[in-house]
Scaffold this motif. Structure first.
Motif, PDB file in Angstrom:
ATOM      1  N   ASP A 150      -8.385   6.624  -5.980  1.00 15.02           N
ATOM      2  CA  ASP A 150      -9.148   5.535  -6.575  1.00 15.02           C
ATOM      3  C   ASP A 150      -9.283   4.416  -5.532  1.00 15.02           C
ATOM      4  O   ASP A 150      -8.688   4.496  -4.454  1.00 15.02           O
ATOM      5  N   PRO A 151     -10.086   3.389  -5.805  1.00 13.34           N
ATOM      6  CA  PRO A 151     -10.305   2.334  -4.801  1.00 13.34           C
ATOM      7  C   PRO A 151      -9.037   1.602  -4.352  1.00 13.34           C
ATOM      8  O   PRO A 151      -9.012   1.024  -3.269  1.00 13.34           O
ATOM      9  N   ASP A 152      -7.977   1.626  -5.157  1.00 11.66           N
ATOM     10  CA  ASP A 152      -6.731   0.955  -4.794  1.00 11.66           C
ATOM     11  C   ASP A 152      -5.740   1.880  -4.104  1.00 11.66           C
ATOM     12  O   ASP A 152      -4.620   1.477  -3.809  1.00 11.66           O
ATOM     13  N   GLY A 153      -6.136   3.130  -3.844  1.00 10.77           N
ATOM     14  CA  GLY A 153      -5.273   4.052  -3.118  1.00 10.77           C
ATOM     15  C   GLY A 153      -4.394   4.937  -3.977  1.00 10.77           C
ATOM     16  O   GLY A 153      -3.624   5.733  -3.467  1.00 10.77           O
ATOM     17  N   ASN A 154      -4.493   4.809  -5.311  1.00 12.94           N
ATOM     18  CA  ASN A 154      -3.753   5.698  -6.206  1.00 12.94           C
ATOM     19  C   ASN A 154      -4.387   7.079  -6.141  1.00 12.94           C
ATOM     20  O   ASN A 154      -5.610   7.206  -6.137  1.00 12.94           O
ATOM     21  N   ILE A 155      -3.577   8.137  -6.106  1.00 13.47           N
ATOM     22  CA  ILE A 155      -4.134   9.478  -6.029  1.00 13.47           C
ATOM     23  C   ILE A 155      -4.063  10.186  -7.373  1.00 13.47           C
ATOM     24  O   ILE A 155      -3.075  10.102  -8.089  1.00 13.47           O
ATOM     25  N   GLU A 212       0.804  -1.222   0.000  1.00 10.52           N
ATOM     26  CA  GLU A 212       0.000   0.000   0.000  1.00 10.52           C
ATOM     27  C   GLU A 212       0.837   1.272   0.000  1.00 10.52           C
ATOM     28  O   GLU A 212       0.331   2.346  -0.305  1.00 10.52           O
ATOM     29  N   ASN A 213       2.118   1.189   0.329  1.00  8.08           N
ATOM     30  CA  ASN A 213       2.978   2.368   0.296  1.00  8.08           C
ATOM     31  C   ASN A 213       3.258   2.854  -1.114  1.00  8.08           C
ATOM     32  O   ASN A 213       3.524   4.037  -1.329  1.00  8.08           O
ATOM     33  N   SER A 253       2.647   7.704  -4.854  1.00  8.89           N
ATOM     34  CA  SER A 253       2.748   8.020  -6.274  1.00  8.89           C
ATOM     35  C   SER A 253       1.391   8.554  -6.720  1.00  8.89           C
ATOM     36  O   SER A 253       0.425   8.535  -5.968  1.00  8.89           O
ATOM     37  N   GLY A 254       1.325   9.077  -7.905  1.00 10.39           N
ATOM     38  CA  GLY A 254       0.057   9.616  -8.367  1.00 10.39           C
ATOM     39  C   GLY A 254       0.137  10.120  -9.786  1.00 10.39           C
ATOM     40  O   GLY A 254       1.107   9.900 -10.501  1.00 10.39           O
ATOM     41  N   CYS A 255      -0.893  10.836 -10.167  1.00 14.49           N
ATOM     42  CA  CYS A 255      -1.038  11.356 -11.515  1.00 14.49           C
ATOM     43  C   CYS A 255      -1.635  12.748 -11.413  1.00 14.49           C
ATOM     44  O   CYS A 255      -2.513  12.992 -10.590  1.00 14.49           O
ATOM     45  N   ARG A 256      -1.184  13.670 -12.260  1.00 14.67           N
ATOM     46  CA  ARG A 256      -1.739  15.022 -12.308  1.00 14.67           C
ATOM     47  C   ARG A 256      -2.501  15.200 -13.610  1.00 14.67           C
ATOM     48  O   ARG A 256      -1.986  14.849 -14.680  1.00 14.67           O
ATOM     49  N   ILE A 257      -3.715  15.749 -13.502  1.00 15.62           N
ATOM     50  CA  ILE A 257      -4.563  15.965 -14.664  1.00 15.62           C
ATOM     51  C   ILE A 257      -4.964  17.431 -14.700  1.00 15.62           C
ATOM     52  O   ILE A 257      -5.594  17.927 -13.758  1.00 15.62           O
TER      53      ILE A 257
END
Length: 70
Positions: free
Chosen positions: A53-58, A7-8, A13-17
């Protein structure tokens, strides 16, 4: 994005939109029950909010100060 046993990884990590019309998307996220983070204004004039998102990705959703709503 992906499901990850550690989960770390998605938490750091993430994505910018980038988009225009951030207020409308923010309201739509709230109405859909997605629980976005607060819509913040930055000193540079940029507006931004986070959404997991449901998996913890931001996902970082942002609008630059000169972007007019579409």
């Amino acid at each position: 994005f992906w499901k990850c046993e550690d989960e770390n990884i998605p938490a750091n990590s993430g994505c910018r939109i980038q988009l225009s019309g951030i207020e409308a998307l923010y309201r739509a996220c709230q109405e859909a029950g997605l629980e976005p983070g607060p819509l913040e204004g930055k000193p540079t004039g940029r507006r931004v909010f986070g959404l997991n998102d449901p998996d913890g990705n931001i996902l970082w959703i942002f609008q630059l100060p000169d972007a007019a709503p579409a």
